[in-house]
Scaffold this active site. Structure first.
Site, PDB file in Angstrom:
ATOM      1  N   LYS A 247     -24.568 -11.719 -24.449  1.00 20.24           N
ATOM      2  CA  LYS A 247     -25.464 -10.581 -24.190  1.00 20.24           C
ATOM      3  C   LYS A 247     -26.851 -11.134 -24.486  1.00 20.24           C
ATOM      4  CE  LYS A 247     -27.179  -6.366 -23.944  1.00 20.24           C
ATOM      5  NZ  LYS A 247     -27.024  -5.324 -22.928  1.00 20.24           N
TER       6      LYS A 247
ATOM      7  N   ASP B  13     -26.077   2.615 -20.620  1.00 22.28           N
ATOM      8  CA  ASP B  13     -25.052   3.504 -21.204  1.00 22.28           C
ATOM      9  C   ASP B  13     -23.943   3.860 -20.232  1.00 22.28           C
ATOM     10  OD1 ASP B  13     -25.506   3.856 -23.847  1.00 22.28           O
ATOM     11  OD2 ASP B  13     -26.833   5.589 -23.627  1.00 22.28           O
ATOM     12  N   ILE B  14     -23.737   3.022 -19.245  1.00 20.70           N
ATOM     13  CA  ILE B  14     -22.749   3.337 -18.207  1.00 20.70           C
ATOM     14  C   ILE B  14     -21.374   2.754 -18.550  1.00 20.70           C
ATOM     15  CG2 ILE B  14     -23.102   1.335 -16.677  1.00 20.70           C
ATOM     16  CD1 ILE B  14     -23.028   5.003 -15.546  1.00 20.70           C
ATOM     17  N   GLY B  15     -21.359   1.819 -19.536  1.00 24.52           N
ATOM     18  CA  GLY B  15     -20.079   1.257 -19.958  1.00 24.52           C
ATOM     19  C   GLY B  15     -19.923  -0.236 -19.721  1.00 24.52           C
TER      20      GLY B  15
ATOM     21  N   THR C 210     -20.729  -2.776 -21.676  1.00 24.95           N
ATOM     22  CA  THR C 210     -20.154  -3.419 -22.869  1.00 24.95           C
ATOM     23  C   THR C 210     -18.706  -2.990 -23.052  1.00 24.95           C
ATOM     24  OG1 THR C 210     -22.348  -3.398 -23.872  1.00 24.95           O
ATOM     25  CG2 THR C 210     -20.494  -3.809 -25.341  1.00 24.95           C
ATOM     26  N   HIS C 211     -18.444  -1.719 -22.805  1.00 26.32           N
ATOM     27  CA  HIS C 211     -17.083  -1.184 -22.958  1.00 26.32           C
ATOM     28  C   HIS C 211     -16.121  -1.908 -22.013  1.00 26.32           C
ATOM     29  CE1 HIS C 211     -14.488   2.041 -24.450  1.00 26.32           C
ATOM     30  NE2 HIS C 211     -13.945   2.058 -23.242  1.00 26.32           N
TER      31      HIS C 211
ATOM     32  N   GLY D  14     -25.697  -8.052 -18.622  1.00 23.24           N
ATOM     33  CA  GLY D  14     -27.130  -7.882 -18.392  1.00 23.24           C
ATOM     34  C   GLY D  14     -27.724  -6.906 -19.393  1.00 23.24           C
ATOM     35  N   VAL D  15     -28.736  -6.204 -18.975  1.00 26.13           N
ATOM     36  CA  VAL D  15     -29.364  -5.212 -19.850  1.00 26.13           C
ATOM     37  C   VAL D  15     -29.762  -4.042 -18.954  1.00 26.13           C
ATOM     38  CG1 VAL D  15     -31.489  -6.608 -19.785  1.00 26.13           C
ATOM     39  CG2 VAL D  15     -31.268  -4.807 -21.500  1.00 26.13           C
ATOM     40  N   GLY D  16     -29.263  -2.854 -19.282  1.00 24.56           N
ATOM     41  CA  GLY D  16     -29.506  -1.694 -18.412  1.00 24.56           C
ATOM     42  C   GLY D  16     -28.926  -1.920 -17.025  1.00 24.56           C
TER      43      GLY D  16
END
Ligand SMILES: Nc1ncnc2c1ncn2[C@@H]1O[C@H](COP(=O)(O)OP(=O)(O)OP(=O)(O)O)[C@@H](O)[C@H]1O
Ligand SMILES: C[C@H](N)[C@H](N)CCCCCC(=O)O
Ligand SMILES: [Mg+2]
Length: 216
Positions: free
Chosen positions: A37, A12-14, A16-17, A118-120
């Site tokens: 992804k 949730d740090i961004g 993807t954004h 990545g993931v997380g």
């Protein structure tokens, strides 16, 4: 080479954004960039457009459906937990070698900019032995590290960079994505990271960020 692995200091740090912003930048200049992804946890087929892959596809100007998402996100797990656990709960595993092979194929075929999210965070487990960092090492792509501006972000970011460097991963850019209530201005977080050897650090959306995108 315009291929990067997009990781971060946590979930949730961004990531993807930031990746979507890069894709929109390229698309706005007529460059058909592509993003993957490969592994996602917390994926709900009924909400595919809102998933990371859905957001990336939209930024690429692509239609989104569960089937299309499968093209860039083959390993999807329902539970919103660490991917190793989400896979186990689904009676599956994250097949590390297959994930690496999938990425390598896409990297070899890409004649356009390519982002792999990545993931997380960088040390999130993929299975009982391997983490996202091992995946990054296997691919050998330069990393974009997305970090925050919250209280604690400086240490989390320096630890992440250290963990990557010690494994031989090149950190191409650290992107400070400071949103919400911040203890200090994002510029101060950037300055602290620079002073402590984080390397090339830009604030997301800043003039330096825009200049970097143009230079890619
Ligand atoms: N700079 C920003 N401005 C506005 N909203 C943002 C910004 N950065 C992130 N967000 C929002 O914060 C949420 C988390 O961001 P994002 O999904 O990009 O995180 P992530 O690091 O990719 O998470 P995950 O680990 O689940 O992949 C999303 O709703 C996103 O739209
Ligand atoms: C569900 C979430 N959005 C991510 N897909 C997975 C984040 C895993 C974090 C695990 C951890 O670092 O403790
Ligand atoms: Mg994401």
């Amino acid at each position: 080479m315009r291929q990067f692995f997009v990781t971060g200091t946590g979930t949730d740090i961004g990531k993807t954004h930031v990746a979507a912003a890069m894709l929109r930048h390229w698309r706005g200049r007529g460059v058909k960039a592509w993003a993957l992804k490969p592994v996602a946890s917390g994926y709900q087929p009924a909400r595919s457009a809102a998933s990371d892959a859905g957001v990336l596809l939209a930024a690429m100007g692509q239609m989104t459906s569960d089937a299309v998402v499968g093209r860039i996100c083959p390993w999807r797990f329902a539970d919103p937990v660490s991917p190793d656990m989400a896979a186990r709960r689904a009676g599956r595993v994250v097949p590390f070698d297959e994930v690496v092979e999938f990425c390598r194929r896409e990297m070899a075929a890409a004649d356009v900019p390519l982002l792999i999210e990545g993931v997380g965070g960088a040390m999130v487990p993929l299975d009982e032995r391997r983490t996202v960092r091992d995946w990054m090492v296997a691919l050998g792509l330069p990393a974009i590290v997305v970090c925050g501006g919250y209280l604690g972000a400086i240490s989390h970011t320096l630890c992440t960079i250290e963990a990557l460097r010690v494994a031989g991963v090149v950190v191409a850019k650290v992107v400070v994505n400071g949103v919400g209530d911040l203890p200090v201005p994002v510029a101060a977080t950037r300055e602290a990271l620079l002073r402590h050897g984080a390397g090339d650090v830009v604030v997301f959306g800043s003039a330096e960020w825009e200049a970097w995108l143009v230079s890619l």
